[in-house]
Design a protein around this motif. Sequence first.
Motif, PDB file in Angstrom:
ATOM      1  N   SER A  72       8.549  64.270   2.448  1.00 23.78           N
ATOM      2  CA  SER A  72       6.878  64.053   2.127  1.00 23.78           C
ATOM      3  C   SER A  72       6.999  63.454   0.406  1.00 23.78           C
ATOM      4  CB  SER A  72       6.316  65.532   1.936  1.00 23.78           C
ATOM      5  OG  SER A  72       6.701  66.155   0.913  1.00 23.78           O
ATOM      6  N   THR A  88       4.158  49.586  14.829  1.00 23.72           N
ATOM      7  CA  THR A  88       4.695  50.181  13.546  1.00 23.72           C
ATOM      8  C   THR A  88       5.944  50.893  13.674  1.00 23.72           C
ATOM      9  OG1 THR A  88       2.286  50.421  13.152  1.00 23.72           O
ATOM     10  CG2 THR A  88       3.779  51.871  11.730  1.00 23.72           C
ATOM     11  N   ILE A  90       9.007  53.574  12.727  1.00 21.05           N
ATOM     12  CA  ILE A  90       8.870  54.982  12.560  1.00 21.05           C
ATOM     13  C   ILE A  90      10.239  55.554  11.681  1.00 21.05           C
ATOM     14  CG2 ILE A  90       9.027  57.311  13.841  1.00 21.05           C
ATOM     15  CD1 ILE A  90       8.119  55.938  16.336  1.00 21.05           C
ATOM     16  N   PRO A 209       0.683  62.145  18.051  1.00 25.38           N
ATOM     17  CA  PRO A 209       0.296  62.128  16.569  1.00 25.38           C
ATOM     18  C   PRO A 209      -0.480  60.938  16.352  1.00 25.38           C
ATOM     19  CG  PRO A 209       2.611  62.762  17.008  1.00 25.38           C
ATOM     20  CD  PRO A 209       2.174  62.084  18.281  1.00 25.38           C
ATOM     21  N   GLY A 211      -2.558  57.825  15.163  1.00 28.37           N
ATOM     22  CA  GLY A 211      -1.884  56.393  14.312  1.00 28.37           C
ATOM     23  C   GLY A 211      -0.859  55.921  15.257  1.00 28.37           C
ATOM     24  N   ARG A 212      -0.123  56.585  16.099  1.00 27.94           N
ATOM     25  CA  ARG A 212       0.933  56.253  16.739  1.00 27.94           C
ATOM     26  C   ARG A 212       0.671  55.154  18.068  1.00 27.94           C
ATOM     27  NH1 ARG A 212       5.770  59.552  16.560  1.00 27.94           N
ATOM     28  NH2 ARG A 212       5.784  59.652  14.245  1.00 27.94           N
ATOM     29  N   TRP A 267      14.656  52.898   9.765  1.00 22.73           N
ATOM     30  CA  TRP A 267      13.371  52.598  10.818  1.00 22.73           C
ATOM     31  C   TRP A 267      13.597  52.176  12.144  1.00 22.73           C
ATOM     32  CZ3 TRP A 267      14.401  51.703   5.503  1.00 22.73           C
ATOM     33  CH2 TRP A 267      13.364  52.288   4.696  1.00 22.73           C
ATOM     34  N   THR A 599       9.491  61.108  10.605  1.00 22.92           N
ATOM     35  CA  THR A 599       8.319  61.258   9.761  1.00 22.92           C
ATOM     36  C   THR A 599       7.529  60.088   9.856  1.00 22.92           C
ATOM     37  OG1 THR A 599       7.530  61.741   7.389  1.00 22.92           O
ATOM     38  CG2 THR A 599       9.329  60.259   7.630  1.00 22.92           C
ATOM     39  N   GLU A 600       6.469  60.099   8.880  1.00 23.31           N
ATOM     40  CA  GLU A 600       5.444  58.710   9.039  1.00 23.31           C
ATOM     41  C   GLU A 600       5.726  57.951   7.720  1.00 23.31           C
ATOM     42  OE1 GLU A 600       3.267  58.340  11.383  1.00 23.31           O
ATOM     43  OE2 GLU A 600       3.613  60.420  12.440  1.00 23.31           O
ATOM     44  N   GLN A 601       5.232  56.702   8.007  1.00 18.84           N
ATOM     45  CA  GLN A 601       5.288  55.881   6.732  1.00 18.84           C
ATOM     46  C   GLN A 601       4.307  56.303   5.686  1.00 18.84           C
ATOM     47  OE1 GLN A 601       5.632  51.723   7.231  1.00 18.84           O
ATOM     48  NE2 GLN A 601       6.039  51.537   9.300  1.00 18.84           N
ATOM     49  N   HIS A 602       4.636  56.500   4.362  1.00 19.28           N
ATOM     50  CA  HIS A 602       3.906  56.766   3.424  1.00 19.28           C
ATOM     51  C   HIS A 602       4.600  56.450   2.171  1.00 19.28           C
ATOM     52  CE1 HIS A 602       6.526  60.158   2.933  1.00 19.28           C
ATOM     53  NE2 HIS A 602       5.985  60.597   4.162  1.00 19.28           N
TER      54      HIS A 602
END
Length: 707
Positions: A72, A88, A90, A209, A211-212, A267, A599-602
């Motif tokens: 995170s 996108t 992952i 999830p 946004g996927r 990724w 995880t997610e992109q952030h």
Amino acid sequence: VEPLTAWAWESGKAYPGGLVRLAWRYLLQNHPHDSICGCSIDQVHRENSVRFAQSQQISENLIAQAISNIASATDTRAPIATPHTNHTAIPIIVFNPAPGPRTAAVQTVIQLPGSLRNADIVDERGEHMPYNIINRWRQELGTVPFSRETLAASLALEGANAPGDLIHMTQAMIASIMGQPENAYAITRVHIEEIQPHGIAQIELMITPRGRTTVNEQELYAAERQILELLQREDILTLEVTVVDQARETIDFVATGIPAYGFKTFWMYPRGLQEEEHTPAASSLSADQHSIENEFYRVEADSKDGTLAVTDKQTGATFSGLNRFVDGGDVGDLYTYCPPAHDTLVSAPLEPPKIELVSKGPVRAILRVSGRWLLPSSCTANRTERSSRTTFCTITSEITLIPGVRRIDMHTSVENKVKDHRLRVIFPVPYTVKSAAAEGTFEVRWRPAVVPLPADVSEWAEEPVNTFPQKRFVDISNGTIGLGVLNRGLPEYEVIDLTKTDLAPATGQTDGIVVAPLAGARQAVAITLLRCVEWLSRGDLSTRRGHAGPMEHTPEAQCLGHHEFDYALVPHSGDWEAEEALVLREAQAFNIPVRSIVTEQHEGQGAINRAPTLPSRASVIEVEPRDVVVSAIKRGNDGKGLIVRIYNPLSHAVEATLRPTGIACSKAFVANLLEEQQEQLFWSGEEDAEPLHIGLRAGEIMTILFQ
């Protein structure tokens, strides 16, 4: 646990240190002298198993929390942009709590609406990683029946009248049940089926999830209207709602360049990076029905007995007859091995084994060798020999090569159906040595291959033995070439002289049991897999005078049932110290697997709370040279500072350099093993400062406290 939890704590996350101590407490409760060495009654060992399980469960949970917290705080934005939202990338973060840089095979699960057949996996530089899809599956998360009248009344009370209200309420309820934020999941598909005459309407909701994938709201609103119509029909009594997730795919991929005591982000681009035909990343693996190879080794299984021939491509050396199982009698007790007066050794399967190419790559090349072994069922009543009655036991080994990994991994499973025996696996070498090197606690110990016996041992309480303890490896080398034998939890080894053993009799048989001759081999490393006996202590052993403990019956010590063992080989040049202690580094990596999280992109948590954001590739600390061993990275017992414990396993002094890179600190102290400050070291923690230089004598242990 310790490196990951220390980092998560230092990164600003409150961390349950009490749980770490609790896991250690359960573990240490299994370490009294007779408990940890297997010399207790059956009940004690059953209780040991429970404590080991408790310690592991706590540790696994803490690791999961720690890597989630670190993820995170990590900047996981993709290095290459994609034109479509559902393309996108992952992020997959791979953690390495061992030395590095390291290459490893990583297995993880990706949840996506479509197939990954044309996917690409890249690192921050755009380098492509080989990957393989293991399987594809869908998980049913649960089914709940609702009374039509009750559900209709609830919706009326909530005032759910506008289009989409029912969908939004259902999404929030699912997220709540799963312990996730309200907007964590989106319903992407609804399937409705009526069952008459039972008055049941089955509703299947697929979630993903948020946004996927792209959601077709018009289709969802149409399904919502259909459900509301069902609630008005008196012939419908019950609505059964089943929640399923999207298709998941278990994938294997090769992760390269993972830094020591750190992590690296990769990724996955589900639709690939280019529109043209997909080209997989190159792999160094090749295979046929009986052999596998990577850039370092070629491994070939013998069709007659299943043993392995390994060629080291860098030295040209070939080792034959490896991974041979040798089963002999054991009429000893939990303290002491004792062969029967007239032993029967079995060193080959009853018939040629089954050899299968399980995988030819691109991530893992795997050979499976399965054989049936005809073993004496037990010892005879007078305990002087093995029984003439025999039983079939199955032994299966899977041999694995990974691109970029200089190690041959082996996983062996045994179905043990017989008693009073010792099962070992041996690794012959085509030369003779006078000593072998084995890792111990904070050291690597050279021991003689054969301990000379006194002329008269009649007054000795116990005969001297040639079996010795090891931690993670034993290495047998003639100074030019060598063979490192690594293990997970197999602490006993012996160097045996094959020119004097009954394993290679002139007739090819021993007491009527066919064995395979070991032509050309001089010595071998033998690793004990099982010792199966029935008494805590006996007073009638030929290898010991009198009892070593109480004569308690321990039938569970016969170890009947299924057992699994992990060990590995590292053929190499020179001795174990060569190539920056290659054998020791591979032994550490073999015992400390990598971890991963999807995880997610952030941007990382630092972008929100002004704490430092971790880059996509980072480490806690850099230590040079690579043959210096880091045995602990942990938060200080008093909650202040970072403890780094290192030691020099080499036979000569070295100068080590340490540079903390993942945790801010400005001072360094030498500490004792109680973590009490001793002298302050001359070092500045500024970003452009020189690393901390420390001289280590041969075998020296040093604890450093960074604050």
